[in-house]
Design a protein around this motif. Structure first.
Motif, PDB file in Angstrom:
ATOM      1  N   GLY A   1       0.834  -1.022   0.197  1.00 49.98           N
ATOM      2  CA  GLY A   1      -0.047   0.067  -0.003  1.00 49.98           C
ATOM      3  C   GLY A   1       0.744   1.244   0.068  1.00 49.98           C
ATOM      4  O   GLY A   1       0.527   2.108  -0.709  1.00 49.98           O
ATOM      5  N   LEU A   2       2.022   1.357   0.973  1.00 46.11           N
ATOM      6  CA  LEU A   2       2.638   2.592   0.998  1.00 46.11           C
ATOM      7  C   LEU A   2       3.454   2.524  -0.540  1.00 46.11           C
ATOM      8  O   LEU A   2       3.623   3.780  -1.253  1.00 46.11           O
ATOM      9  N   ALA A   3       4.068   1.450  -0.808  1.00 48.17           N
ATOM     10  CA  ALA A   3       4.789   1.379  -2.101  1.00 48.17           C
ATOM     11  C   ALA A   3       3.882   2.172  -3.369  1.00 48.17           C
ATOM     12  O   ALA A   3       4.372   3.021  -4.062  1.00 48.17           O
ATOM     13  N   MET A   4       2.850   1.523  -3.563  1.00 47.35           N
ATOM     14  CA  MET A   4       1.879   1.988  -4.439  1.00 47.35           C
ATOM     15  C   MET A   4       1.523   3.357  -4.304  1.00 47.35           C
ATOM     16  O   MET A   4       1.312   4.291  -5.270  1.00 47.35           O
ATOM     17  N   GLY A   5       1.075   3.719  -3.136  1.00 45.88           N
ATOM     18  CA  GLY A   5       0.825   5.274  -2.814  1.00 45.88           C
ATOM     19  C   GLY A   5       2.067   6.090  -3.050  1.00 45.88           C
ATOM     20  O   GLY A   5       1.525   7.408  -3.700  1.00 45.88           O
TER      21      GLY A   5
END
Length: 198
Positions: free
Chosen positions: A100-104
Motif C-alpha cells: 500500500g505504501l509503495a503504490m501510494g
C-alpha cells in the motif's frame, strides 16, 4: 498554439495531439498481462522505454501534424503499458504489509509530473520551441532505461508462458472503435452540429 502555427492547423485538428495518445493508452491497458506473458515482464518493460525514447525523437522532428500524432500515439503506447507494468512489478517486489505504501508513493510521484510539466514545458517552448518538449524526454528516459537494466532482476522473464492467456480481441476491437468514434464525434460536434448525420 506554436504547433498550430508551425503545422498550419486549427484547434479541431491539433487537439488530436492529446486525444489520440490518450485513446491508445486506454486501449492498451487491458493487454498488459497478455503481452507480459508473451514477451516477459522485464523485456516488455524495457521495450516501453525504447519505444518512448525513439518516438519522442521522431515526434520532436515531425514534419506534419499526422506524423506528430502518429509518433505521439506510439510513444504513449509505450507509456500506456508502463504504468500497469510498474504496478505489477511493485506488487511482486514488496511484501503485503508494504504494498500500500509503495503504490501510494508511486501514484503520488505520478501526480508531481502534471504539477511540474506546465512550468518546465512552458519554459522549453518559450526558450527553445515546441519540439524540445519531446526532445527533453530522451535523456531522462535513457538514464532511466540504463538504471533499470542494471537493477531489474533478469529472472522476471522466467514468468513467460508457452501458451499465453487469451485476450478478448472482439471486445478490445469494439472498445477501440467505440472510444475512437465517441471522441471523434465530441471533437467535431460543435463544428458540424449535434444533429449532423456524422
Amino acid at each position: 498554439p506554436q504547433i498550430m502555427v508551425a503545422m498550419g492547423v486549427g484547434l479541431d485538428k491539433v487537439q488530436w495531439v492529446r486525444t489520440g495518445p490518450a485513446v491508445v493508452r486506454t486501449i492498451l491497458g487491458p493487454m498488459v498481462g497478455w503481452l507480459a506473458g508473451i514477451f516477459g515482464t522485464r523485456r516488455l518493460y524495457l521495450a516501453t522505454f525504447v519505444v518512448y525514447i525513439v518516438c519522442s525523437g521522431f515526434a520532436g522532428s515531425a514534419w506534419s501534424l499526422g506524423f506528430l500524432i502518429f509518433f505521439l500515439t506510439l510513444k504513449n503506447a509505450g507509456g500506456g503499458l508502463r504504468q500497469p507494468l510498474s504496478m505489477s512489478l511493485m506488487y511482486g517486489a514488496f511484501p503485503p504489509g508494504q504494498r500500500g505504501l509503495a503504490m501510494g508513493l508511486y501514484q503520488s510521484s505520478n501526480l508531481v509530473g502534471p504539477l511540474i510539466a506546465p512550468l518546465v514545458g512552458g519554459w522549453l517552448v518559450e526558450t527553445f520551441g515546441w519540439r524540445w518538449v519531446f526532445y527533453a524526454n530522451i535523456p531522462i528516459n535513457f538514464i532511466a532505461l540504463l538504471l533499470i537494466m542494471m537493477v531489474m532482476p533478469r529472472d522476471l522473464d522466467s514468468g513467460r508462458r508457452d501458451k499465453p492467456l487469451s485476450v478478448d480481441f472482439l471486445g478490445l476491437g469494439a472498445m477501440s472503435f467505440g472510444l475512437s468514434t465517441l471522441v471523434w464525434a465530441v471533437n467535431n460536434g460543435t463544428e458540424w452540429g449535434w444533429d449532423s448525420d456524422y
